[in-house]
Design a protein around this motif. Structure first.
Motif, PDB file in Angstrom:
ATOM      1  N   VAL A   4       0.796 -48.583-100.111  1.00 14.04           N
ATOM      2  CA  VAL A   4       1.918 -48.848-101.014  1.00 14.04           C
ATOM      3  C   VAL A   4       2.467 -47.583-101.665  1.00 14.04           C
ATOM      4  CG1 VAL A   4       1.224 -51.227-101.454  1.00 14.04           C
ATOM      5  CG2 VAL A   4       0.292 -49.394-102.888  1.00 14.04           C
ATOM      6  N   HIS A   5       1.639 -46.594-101.859  1.00 16.00           N
ATOM      7  CA  HIS A   5       2.093 -45.353-102.486  1.00 16.00           C
ATOM      8  C   HIS A   5       2.887 -44.490-101.510  1.00 16.00           C
ATOM      9  CE1 HIS A   5       1.919 -41.422-104.502  1.00 16.00           C
ATOM     10  NE2 HIS A   5       1.597 -42.061-105.604  1.00 16.00           N
ATOM     11  N   LEU A   6       2.608 -44.640-100.218  1.00 14.81           N
ATOM     12  CA  LEU A   6       3.211 -43.786 -99.199  1.00 14.81           C
ATOM     13  C   LEU A   6       4.313 -44.469 -98.398  1.00 14.81           C
ATOM     14  CD1 LEU A   6       0.005 -42.056 -97.797  1.00 14.81           C
ATOM     15  CD2 LEU A   6       1.702 -41.090 -99.346  1.00 14.81           C
ATOM     16  N   ASN A   7       4.648 -45.718 -98.736  1.00 13.83           N
ATOM     17  CA  ASN A   7       5.667 -46.453 -97.977  1.00 13.83           C
ATOM     18  C   ASN A   7       5.305 -46.460 -96.498  1.00 13.83           C
ATOM     19  OD1 ASN A   7       7.112 -46.782-100.373  1.00 13.83           O
ATOM     20  ND2 ASN A   7       8.273 -44.896-100.045  1.00 13.83           N
ATOM     21  N   ALA A   8       4.079 -46.850 -96.205  1.00 15.38           N
ATOM     22  CA  ALA A   8       3.569 -46.754 -94.842  1.00 15.38           C
ATOM     23  C   ALA A   8       2.647 -47.915 -94.506  1.00 15.38           C
ATOM     24  CB  ALA A   8       2.823 -45.431 -94.653  1.00 15.38           C
ATOM     25  N   VAL A   9       2.441 -48.095 -93.210  1.00 11.05           N
ATOM     26  CA  VAL A   9       1.466 -49.048 -92.686  1.00 11.05           C
ATOM     27  C   VAL A   9       0.533 -48.276 -91.770  1.00 11.05           C
ATOM     28  CG1 VAL A   9       1.105 -51.131 -91.318  1.00 11.05           C
ATOM     29  CG2 VAL A   9       3.096 -50.957 -92.815  1.00 11.05           C
ATOM     30  N   GLN A  64      -8.174 -42.964 -88.505  1.00 12.90           N
ATOM     31  CA  GLN A  64      -7.167 -43.972 -88.805  1.00 12.90           C
ATOM     32  C   GLN A  64      -5.809 -43.567 -88.228  1.00 12.90           C
ATOM     33  OE1 GLN A  64      -7.588 -45.136 -93.068  1.00 12.90           O
ATOM     34  NE2 GLN A  64      -9.490 -43.971 -92.900  1.00 12.90           N
ATOM     35  N   GLY A  65      -4.993 -44.550 -87.964  1.00  6.85           N
ATOM     36  CA  GLY A  65      -3.712 -44.300 -87.315  1.00  6.85           C
ATOM     37  C   GLY A  65      -2.548 -44.679 -88.214  1.00  6.85           C
ATOM     38  N   ARG A  66      -1.471 -43.926 -88.102  1.00  5.70           N
ATOM     39  CA  ARG A  66      -0.247 -44.232 -88.826  1.00  5.70           C
ATOM     40  C   ARG A  66       0.661 -45.054 -87.924  1.00  5.70           C
ATOM     41  NH1 ARG A  66       2.092 -41.254 -92.740  1.00  5.70           N
ATOM     42  NH2 ARG A  66      -0.016 -41.120 -93.541  1.00  5.70           N
ATOM     43  N   ILE A  67       1.023 -46.263 -88.354  1.00  6.07           N
ATOM     44  CA  ILE A  67       1.881 -47.148 -87.574  1.00  6.07           C
ATOM     45  C   ILE A  67       3.343 -46.940 -87.924  1.00  6.07           C
ATOM     46  CG2 ILE A  67       2.451 -49.562 -87.088  1.00  6.07           C
ATOM     47  CD1 ILE A  67      -0.222 -48.676 -85.948  1.00  6.07           C
ATOM     48  N   TYR A  68       3.627 -46.847 -89.210  1.00  8.56           N
ATOM     49  CA  TYR A  68       5.028 -46.765 -89.645  1.00  8.56           C
ATOM     50  C   TYR A  68       5.076 -46.130 -91.030  1.00  8.56           C
ATOM     51  CZ  TYR A  68       9.921 -48.318 -90.153  1.00  8.56           C
ATOM     52  OH  TYR A  68      11.292 -48.374 -90.280  1.00  8.56           O
ATOM     53  N   MET A  69       6.072 -45.288 -91.227  1.00  8.22           N
ATOM     54  CA  MET A  69       6.260 -44.637 -92.528  1.00  8.22           C
ATOM     55  C   MET A  69       7.733 -44.329 -92.696  1.00  8.22           C
ATOM     56  SD  MET A  69       4.485 -41.155 -93.918  1.00  8.22           S
ATOM     57  CE  MET A  69       4.840 -40.494 -95.535  1.00  8.22           C
ATOM     58  N   ASN A  70       8.347 -44.860 -93.768  1.00  3.21           N
ATOM     59  CA  ASN A  70       9.774 -44.649 -93.967  1.00  3.21           C
ATOM     60  C   ASN A  70      10.111 -44.875 -95.431  1.00  3.21           C
ATOM     61  OD1 ASN A  70      12.772 -45.356 -93.993  1.00  3.21           O
ATOM     62  ND2 ASN A  70      12.487 -44.776 -91.855  1.00  3.21           N
ATOM     63  N   ASN A  71      10.801 -43.914 -96.027  1.00  2.00           N
ATOM     64  CA  ASN A  71      11.124 -43.990 -97.451  1.00  2.00           C
ATOM     65  C   ASN A  71      12.400 -44.769 -97.740  1.00  2.00           C
ATOM     66  OD1 ASN A  71       8.843 -42.544 -98.179  1.00  2.00           O
ATOM     67  ND2 ASN A  71       9.884 -40.579 -98.028  1.00  2.00           N
ATOM     68  N   ILE A  72      12.920 -45.445 -96.726  1.00  2.00           N
ATOM     69  CA  ILE A  72      14.064 -46.335 -96.928  1.00  2.00           C
ATOM     70  C   ILE A  72      13.698 -47.760 -96.529  1.00  2.00           C
ATOM     71  CG2 ILE A  72      16.439 -46.879 -96.256  1.00  2.00           C
ATOM     72  CD1 ILE A  72      16.916 -43.894 -95.879  1.00  2.00           C
ATOM     73  N   THR A  73      13.254 -47.928 -95.297  1.00  2.00           N
ATOM     74  CA  THR A  73      12.997 -49.268 -94.787  1.00  2.00           C
ATOM     75  C   THR A  73      11.613 -49.808 -95.115  1.00  2.00           C
ATOM     76  OG1 THR A  73      12.247 -48.363 -92.672  1.00  2.00           O
ATOM     77  CG2 THR A  73      14.594 -48.929 -92.866  1.00  2.00           C
ATOM     78  N   MET A  74      10.703 -48.961 -95.596  1.00  2.00           N
ATOM     79  CA  MET A  74       9.346 -49.413 -95.882  1.00  2.00           C
ATOM     80  C   MET A  74       8.953 -49.131 -97.327  1.00  2.00           C
ATOM     81  SD  MET A  74       6.842 -51.086 -94.625  1.00  2.00           S
ATOM     82  CE  MET A  74       7.197 -51.202 -92.880  1.00  2.00           C
ATOM     83  N   VAL A  75       9.919 -49.172 -98.243  1.00  2.00           N
ATOM     84  CA  VAL A  75       9.589 -48.936 -99.643  1.00  2.00           C
ATOM     85  C   VAL A  75       8.783 -50.116-100.175  1.00  2.00           C
ATOM     86  CG1 VAL A  75      10.480 -48.577-101.969  1.00  2.00           C
ATOM     87  CG2 VAL A  75      11.606 -47.504-100.019  1.00  2.00           C
TER      88      VAL A  75
END
Length: 452
Positions: free
Chosen positions: A322-327, A342-353
């Motif tokens: 939640v702090h990083l706008n990521a899954v 661990q893997g990063r699936i998605y990170m976006n400061n617009i669409t994943m806020v």
């Protein structure tokens, strides 16, 4: 200046191309409901039972053709706190929400509170039941909130949408700070199912037996917050939270029990416990069981996590950062729980806020709901902009090229794009390790800074 270095540009391109695996399935600027007619909608607005800007989606569940969404009564004017959209007919842009199971369930009748007051998260089990964990509280962000009932779970039959059972969590299993915001269901045996309710304010875990229709409370140090994790900043909004036990996810085991993976939101760490312990009230509440709870490891700084969910087919645990706008994700068969595993699936400061809920459906699709909750709580949303989104992808595609995949492989299309950008075709063969390393790291301070 930093962009003149090929290694840095490669890092940023790799994150952008290979770590954003989700696609937008539905989105809204502002929520609206199917009232049946324009006249009924206007009447609801006139009597303030519907104040559009006070409605925010929070919980998510997918069952067959229906996507269920909770709309908790944070503020007054929420038309229906549990609704759904139809995957076969509803449009991607601003689909109208339909109340579940019907409008009457969300309206006070005869001086009594509505059947469903304010659930945060829900769970559809493989037995065709929808578990609705209702806080019973309206107006959490208002000056004078209404407490309609104690925390209650309602279980609906998804085959006919009838209410099967209502269970009120006993008063002695709560505290004055209790707030039940998440539920996990162990449903391998439909007649002997168990549900687990996370009390973030207690903090504690309430275990419910479907067969016995009773519950018991489990306490442990691992349910509590990590104080240094309480300070967060999302989209420039700084706030401090003290949410204890929150994320719950179950992995079935060969012994007939499951492993429960869990974490407080105000924390950077992950833990686990066998439901063999939790399902036995005497064992679960005994001091002797303290060491049955396992510390798995940490995700790194700024890795506070909310909801989580485990895909049974792959054994991959997905969770919202939640702090990083990521899954992000972790393959639970990996013995190491570290940043690198661990893997990063998605990170976006617009669409994943603020990713607020995560689920995997029975067809192997990963679903994530993001809702800009901090703006809704502490400032205000711009309703000329898209605020709420449901994103999705096949699990196999989401974990491809990350530490969560069974095998790390190069994606030739990704490598071609990077090589073309850098003017170096040799990068196609030599950059695979960088690609995987970047996506596997949960916290890459440089990337976070540039994406902002």
């Amino acid at each position: 200046m930093f962009c003149t270095k090929p290694s840095t540009l490669l890092l940023l391109l790799t994150v952008y191309v290979s770590c954003n695996k989700l696609n937008i399935s539905y989105q809204w600027r502002i929520l609206d409901f199917d009232f049946g007619s324009p006249e009924k909608r206007q009447a609801a607005i006139n009597d303030k039972s519907f104040i559009p800007e006070n409605n925010l989606p929070l919980g998510l569940e997918v069952y067959k053709n229906r996507i269920f969404v909770t709309v908790p009564r944070w503020k007054f004017g929420v038309a229906a706190s549990l609704a759904y959209i139809d995957r076969t007919t509803d449009p991607m842009e601003s689909p109208m929400l339909k109340p579940y199971p019907n409008w009457d369930a969300h309206r006070p009748l005869g001086g009594e509170p509505p059947e469903i007051v304010s659930p945060f998260r829900i769970r559809a089990d493989q037995c065709g039941r929808l578990w609705v964990l209702d806080t019973g509280l309206e107006g959490l962000l208002e000056e004078n909130p209404n407490i309609y009932k104690n925390s209650t779970v309602m279980i609906y039959d998804l085959h006919n949408d009838e209410l099967l059972r209502t269970y009120e969590i006993p008063y002695e299993q709560t505290t004055e700070d209790s707030f039940f915001a998440n539920v996990a269901v162990e449903d391998e045996d439909c007649e002997n199912s168990f549900a687990y309710f996370a009390d973030l304010g207690g903090p504690g875990l309430v275990v419910y037996s479907w067969k016995q229709n009773r519950s018991w409370k489990v306490k442990h140090n691992y349910f509590h917050i990590k104080p240094v994790a309480g300070d967060m900043t999302v989209s420039g909004i700084n706030f401090q939270w003290t949410d204890g036990l929150f994320g719950l996810a179950l992995r079935p085991e060969k012994d007939g029990y499951s492993t429960l993976f869990f974490h407080p939101m105000t924390s950077f760490d992950e833990f686990s416990i066998s439901t063999r312990i939790l399902r036995d009230e005497a064992l679960a509440t005994s001091k002797d069981s303290f060491y049955e709870f396992k510390y798995l490891g940490g995700r790194g700084p700024k890795s506070q996590s909310g909801a989580s969910f485990l895909d049974k087919k792959t054994g991959v645990l997905f969770y919202a950062l939640v702090h990083l706008n990521a899954v992000a994700c972790w393959r639970t068969t990996n013995p190491a729980y570290t940043m690198e595993s661990q893997g990063r699936i998605y990170m976006n400061n617009i669409t994943m806020v603020f990713p607020n809920d995560v689920k995997v459906d029975n067809e192997g699709n990963l679903w994530v709901l993001s809702d800009r909750l901090p703006q809704f709580m502490y400032t205000s949303l711009d309703y000329n902009d898209v605020n709420f989104r449901i994103l999705s992808a096949k699990v196999s595609e989401a974990i491809k090229g990350t530490a969560c995949a069974s095998k790390l492989v190069k994606d030739p299309d990704i490598m071609e794009k990077i090589a073309t950008k850098l003017g170096d075709k040799n990068l196609i063969s030599k950059s695979a390790s960088s690609e995987n390393k970047v996506c596997n790291l949960l916290i890459v301070g440089l990337v976070v800074a540039f994406l902002r």
